[in-house]
Write an enzyme that holds these catalytic residues in place. Sequence first.
Site, PDB file in Angstrom:
ATOM      1  N   GLY A 154       0.692  -1.282   0.069  1.00  0.00           N
ATOM      2  CA  GLY A 154      -0.623   0.093   0.481  1.00  0.00           C
ATOM      3  C   GLY A 154       1.086   1.238  -0.240  1.00  0.00           C
ATOM      4  N   THR A 155       0.485   1.856  -0.980  1.00  0.00           N
ATOM      5  CA  THR A 155       1.447   3.384  -0.917  1.00  0.00           C
ATOM      6  C   THR A 155       0.916   4.849   0.161  1.00  0.00           C
ATOM      7  OG1 THR A 155       0.211   3.765  -2.516  1.00  0.00           O
ATOM      8  CG2 THR A 155       1.780   3.121  -3.586  1.00  0.00           C
TER       9      THR A 155
END
Length: 281
Positions: free
Chosen positions: A53-54
Site C-alpha cells: 500500500g502506498t
Amino acid sequence: MEANTRSTGRLPAAFLTPGSSSFMDFLSDQSPEMLPGNRSLPPLQGAVEAPHGTTIVSASFPGGVVLAGDRRATMGNMIASRDMQKVFPADEYSAVGIAGTAGLAVEMVKLFQLELEHFEKVEGAQLSLEGKANRLSTMIRSNLAMAMQGLAVVPLFAGYDVDREKGRIFSYDVTGGRTEESGYAATGSGSIFARNAMKKLYREDLTEEQALTLVVQALYDAADDDSATGGPDVARRIFPIVTVITDEGFRRLTDQESSEIARSILERRLEQPDGPRAALL
C-alpha cells in the site's frame, strides 16, 4: 488450548479466567503462534515481491480530523491493485490508514480492531485515544523482525479525543516509535509530496469541507510525482477513500461524495495543472 473442549461444547478454561484486558496478551499466553510477529520466516533469497500500500494523508480541523488514502497497491514496478482499501475504522472514534506490506498491514488492522473491542467489553469503557495510539505502537514493534526482512507496516492513526474535544493524528516508524503530529501528516511512498502540498495549504481554521478537499488535493499531488500512488480514476470510477471523525463518530464518505470532491479538483487542475498556489507573503 485443549482440543477436547470441542466435543463437550464448552469453552476452554482460559476463556473463563479473569486476566488482562488486552486481547494480544491473551493470545500471547494461549496461542502465541497466531500473533503475526511470532511467525518465523525462511532466509530470504533476494527481494520479496509482495503488494504494498502506498500513500495515506490526514489533517485536523477544529471539529475533528480527516483521514484519506489512495487506492493503488504496487508489487515492484507493477500495479497489483487499483481499488485497494487502505483506511479502516479502528472503533467509533478512531481510524487507521495503512502503508507498507499490504497483507500484513490488513491483518494488523483486524487485530487492532479486535484489541480495542476486547478492551471495551472487559473494562466496560473505551480506551483513551492516547491508549489506542500506544497499543498500535506495541503491535508495530512486534512486527520488527519482519520489517527487518523488508515486510514493514507503517500506519497512520487518527481519531477524535472525546476528553480533549479535538482531532489528533499519530504517525509511526517501523520500530513502533510514535509521534503526535500537529495539523497534518502523511505516510507511504508519496508522503513527501503529499506533506509538502499540505504544508502550503493547511490552516488551523479549516472547515470540515476544506479539510476534506485538502487531503484529496494532497493525494493528487502525491500521485502526480509518485508512480506508486494512484490518483482519481474517472474512467473506472475509482476515487480515494476519505473518512472524517468528529464528536459524532467515524464516517466514511460515500463514493458519490468522494467523486464530487475529486471531480471538482480535476476541473480546477485543467486550468492549474500544478494545483492551488500559496501566497508568497
